[in-house]
Design a protein around this motif. Structure first.
Motif, PDB file in Angstrom:
ATOM      1  N   ASP A  82       0.706  -1.326  -0.046  1.00  0.00           N
ATOM      2  CA  ASP A  82      -0.197   0.005   0.099  1.00  0.00           C
ATOM      3  C   ASP A  82       0.967   1.067   0.191  1.00  0.00           C
ATOM      4  O   ASP A  82       0.842   2.215   0.854  1.00  0.00           O
ATOM      5  N   ASP A  87      -1.736  -2.221  -3.990  1.00  0.00           N
ATOM      6  CA  ASP A  87      -1.754  -0.735  -3.914  1.00  0.00           C
ATOM      7  C   ASP A  87      -0.588   0.062  -3.939  1.00  0.00           C
ATOM      8  O   ASP A  87      -0.131   0.893  -3.066  1.00  0.00           O
ATOM      9  N   HIS A 116      -3.127  -9.384  -2.232  1.00  0.00           N
ATOM     10  CA  HIS A 116      -3.148  -8.114  -1.708  1.00  0.00           C
ATOM     11  C   HIS A 116      -4.453  -7.979  -0.676  1.00  0.00           C
ATOM     12  O   HIS A 116      -4.210  -7.428   0.344  1.00  0.00           O
TER      13      HIS A 116
HETATM   14 FE   LIG Z   1      -6.262  -2.238  -1.306  1.00  0.00          FE
END
Ligand SMILES: [Fe+2]
Ligand SMILES: [Fe+2]
Length: 275
Positions: A10, A44, A158
């Motif tokens: 992220d 991300d 993820h």
């Molecule tokens: Fe995400």
């Protein structure tokens, strides 16, 4: 010989909205000091690579500047959200976005072996998808499992599989949804991963469920305020170091990097709009 994976997640990098680049650079300095065997970004990677290809390119340059071996897994902000995620403001994954991600970051599912272990990375955004590549990824899982032998399996993707139990029935954008979760777990059969690692929630957490260690890697960039996201674990930025030993033992720990601020997305309305 211990294999050390530094999981970053992220990172939400962008060229036009570089709010979280400083944190990435500082974490990168710590990684260069630590010299892990692998840096793994669990998705991300970008602020909005799903819509802006320049975010993908800028993020790739920043990762290359680490000068370390790196592998990537995509997240919803890189590819669009899973097709079965409800009421999300992102449009869903499609083949064109997936091709763009592949061009910048290489394969979005992969596996490799180290002493005592097989490490499998999956594209979580394909779970619950009817894209042709979802079936290809499933075939790859079957192959990885079929000749595992005595090695232990570690899975990276993820999104977390669930909060506390594989039997949860809620349909959300936060966890892998019930139908694709069941389908994925059935693929593993008797070769269930002993370690399942994700990102997405921007919190660090390590729990045990049905004999499997589930570790959530936090974000290098920002956390999400309690008023819009429950506190499941630790809301601090950093990275996670995973050690895999040849005898099958393993460990995971949150690494806090001095000088890296735990930013709140609430203070960056220009990133995704006011929250
Ligand atoms: Fe995400
Ligand atoms: Fe994220």
């Amino acid at each position: 010989m211990t294999f050390r994976i530094a999981q970053i997640s992220d990172t939400h990098l962008s060229d036009t909205k570089p709010f979280f680049v400083d944190n990435f650079v500082r974490v990168g300095e710590a990684l260069r000091e630590s010299k892990p065997d692998l840096v793994l970004n669990s998705g991300d990677i970008t602020l909005d690579g799903a819509s802006r290809e320049s975010d993908l390119a800028a993020a790739r340059v920043l990762h290359d500047s680490l000068g370390l071996p790196v592998r990537f897994l995509p997240g919803n902000h890189d590819l669009g959200d899973s097709q079965d995620a409800p009421g999300h403001h992102e449009s869903p994954i499609n083949a064109e976005r997936q091709a763009r991600n592949l061009a910048h970051f290489g394969p979005d599912w992969w596996s490799f072996d180290v002493p005592g272990w097989r490490v499998l990375g999956l594209n979580a955004q394909l779970l619950g998808s009817d894209l042709a590549s979802a079936a290809l990824q499933e075939a790859a899982i079957a192959e990885v499992v079929s000749d595992l032998g005595p090695s232990r399996l570690a899975l990276f993707l993820h999104k977390p599989l669930f909060d506390s139990s594989a039997d949860e029935s809620e349909i959300t954008g936060r966890f892998v949804n019930p139908a694709p979760r069941r389908r994925l777990l059935a693929k593993f059969g008797n070769a269930m991963p002993v370690l399942i690692v994700c990102g997405h929630v921007h919190q660090y957490r390590a729990t045990e469920s049905a004999g499997v260690r589930h570790v959530w890697g936090t974000s290098t960039a920002f956390v999400i305020p309690d008023r819009i996201q429950p506190c499941y674990g630790i809301k601090e930025v950093g990275y996670v170091e995973h050690t895999l030993e040849p005898d099958g033992s393993h460990d995971s720990r949150l690494v806090r990097v001095p000088g890296v601020a735990t930013l709140s997305i609430a203070d960056f309305p220009e990133a995704y709009g006011p929250i």
